[in-house]
Design an enzyme around this catalytic site. Sequence first.
Site, PDB file in Angstrom:
ATOM      1  CD  GLU A  38      -4.543   3.370   1.921  1.00 25.53           C
ATOM      2  OE1 GLU A  38      -4.210   3.496   3.094  1.00 25.53           O
ATOM      3  OE2 GLU A  38      -5.730   3.488   1.520  1.00 25.53           O
ATOM      4  CG  ASP A  68      -0.302   0.213   2.523  1.00 25.12           C
ATOM      5  OD1 ASP A  68       0.948   0.389   2.541  1.00 25.12           O
ATOM      6  OD2 ASP A  68      -0.985   0.205   3.553  1.00 25.12           O
ATOM      7  CB  ILE A  69       0.144   4.675  -1.119  1.00 25.85           C
ATOM      8  CG1 ILE A  69      -0.111   4.076  -2.515  1.00 25.85           C
ATOM      9  CG2 ILE A  69       0.861   6.000  -1.219  1.00 25.85           C
ATOM     10  CD1 ILE A  69      -1.036   4.896  -3.384  1.00 25.85           C
TER      11      ILE A  69
END
Length: 778
Positions: free
Chosen positions: A703, A660-661
């Site tokens: 995300e 994920d970010i």
Amino acid sequence: MNFFKNTKNSYILFFKILGSILTISLFIYSIFLYNSYLSIVRETDNLLDTVLQQKSKNITAMLEHVEMDLDFMVEYVETKIKNDDPQLLQKVETNFFLFAKNHYHYQQVRFLDLDGKELVRVDRIKNQILRKKDLQDKSSRYYYLEATKLKKDEIYVSPLDLNIEYGEIEVPYRPMLRFAEPVFVNGVKKGYIVVNYSAQKFLEEISKSDKHINNILLNKDGYYLVGLDKNKEFGFMFKRSEDRFSSEYPSKWNKILEAQDNVVEFDNKYAHYLLYDPVSVINPNRSIASDRQWYLIAYHTYEGIFDELCEVFKLNLIFLIPILFIETFISFILMRLKMRDIKAQESILTHQEKIENLVDEQRDLLSLFDIGDSTLFKWCNNEAWSVAYVSKNVEKMLEYTKEDFSSNRVTYLDCIYKDDYNRVAKEVENAEHDKLDFFTHEPYRIVTKSGEIKWVVDYTVVKKDETGNIEYFIGYISDITQIVNAQQEMQHKLQGVIDTQNSIVILTDSKKLKFANKTFLEFFGYDSMEDFLKKYNCICDRFIEQDSFFHLGKVKDEDEANWIESLLNLSGRQRVVSMLNYSVEPHAFAVSINNFGENEYIVNFIDITDSMVEKLELKKEANIDELTQLYNRIYFNKNIENILQVNKKHEFKTGIIFFDIDHFKNVNDTYGHDIGDEVLQTVAKLVKKHTRMDDKVIRWGGEEFIVVSAVEHADSLAQIAEHLRIAVEENHFNKVGSITCSFGCQMYDEGNDILETIKKADEKLYCAKESGRNKVIL
């Protein structure tokens, strides 16, 4: 009185025969022992030379690999400099890091500028790319000073020594070679590529012994690089001049330097030696002159030769006593044979009569071949397969006369078509290995006297002598040219017809695929039918097991012999199957079947996917995430089982990358959701660009993303994740600037729930977050 006289004469004759046999036996055995000694010495000579040549080839192979690797890195840097790549150093770092990670013997890889300062340094031991502040000035190091003398395409090879860190010899000892090559762009020198090559495996290979053969490796000053006493190795690093071959055996060392021959003796050891120059070997046309010579020595002790001779004597001693009894028995038999001469002569006459009758019967049998269509060959078990006998009708088949073969003007080998000889010879070799008495060749071609090519089938009988060795072969050969031509013509016509079809068309006997058209290969992603048959026997192996379609699970074993028969028993509307294409996308096909021959069928698969959208659930909108245009969870849930099966059939393992970010909430809070959506779209494009065609990239939610990848092992999965991490880190995002991602990797274990694998990958993603983010955890 006659009885006693005959008995006395018999004993005298017996001991005369026995004495003669024993004398001859002892003489023969003495010659045998002497020849055994000579044979052992010759074998030792040959073995020593063979060992030296093999070790030399191994060293050469290692050097050639280093040369190619060094050329690759130099060409890569030169290309980036020519293209004025703004991210030159970053890309060189990444390329060198991946290169070192996949080549364990390169301990360090450097890119130096013209002043000797490190621009890039990759350390494989620490598994890292050194940061700019940690790069060093190497202008005083000997390998840099030597590298400055190099011209374009020249290579510097360092002496083989122990690695030194911070001015001290590194412990445990690490033998090391250093290679350097300059980087030139448009004729101007731009820097140097320097690699540290670990020589540990190389020295272990040199030190391996074989059948009493031991090996020594010396440098040009006579110091041990490989020796029997490990404490004396690399003595020059410790300033121990006494611990070298040249000090222990000065006269032998002088002989080696003078290169009088390749034989030397020391400490009751018999040795051969070989001078090896690594720099001149790597490529004499481009490498600079070198004094890095090594001396390879392979030796065998005289005690070892004597021990081998003793082993021969001991082995033979086991048979001497039985042989003595046998010779005694033979002597007795020879004595008795004198009294049985008359009876033996009568028996011989009787057997001669039987043999003549048998020969007459065989002559009558062979005459059948002289008037038949099949030809009988009897060829010898020699390299030319010379013919000992052939039936008269050979002229009808090959246009050669019987005399052509009997006079050896023509051998059977001369008649076999050149492209088929290796296969025919291999079949004979296999029959000999399997100790067969009879075997049948696959049809092969022969060439007549006028050059006509004919197809034949060959039934061969193997004839052996009393010891089991093959004396000759008897072949019963028939002309099948018309049959083969008819089959080939039929196959050519069939291939031409089915290749014009847009649908998938195959020829099968329901068990194995025999022909397939181009549409078949394009759909499954294979270059040829042979490649497909390496994985599958039949197209039915690709049918998806789904209740809405026909599949192998619906074949009724008790009533139907195969899947073809099962489909024929269904109505036309029910003859529908589903198969996955090369990109793991399901398609629906209507199936039509026509008889082609006995137990052979032409099967036509017509793609009706567009009319079966609802049943196949192929609507793109349902499978694609609207924002990122990546696959979504719906696609994952429907296709993951098929993906796992395809990876398994292609002998790959399935890996999950969950990422994920980092700090994505801050992006939304600071710049707004529009910019957040733009970041998600940019990340999606980067991941698609830096993953392979067969990798499945899925937006898991928010995300969070998942990559489903087919890999050989876990290291490959981590390498893909690291590649993605660097791609995101180096990208400039609109307004936001720099963004990073954290990655968790987990291999799928067959039989487990895939969701459990994803859960473990998510846990490793959490570990990456906890340990500072922007990391890959495997």
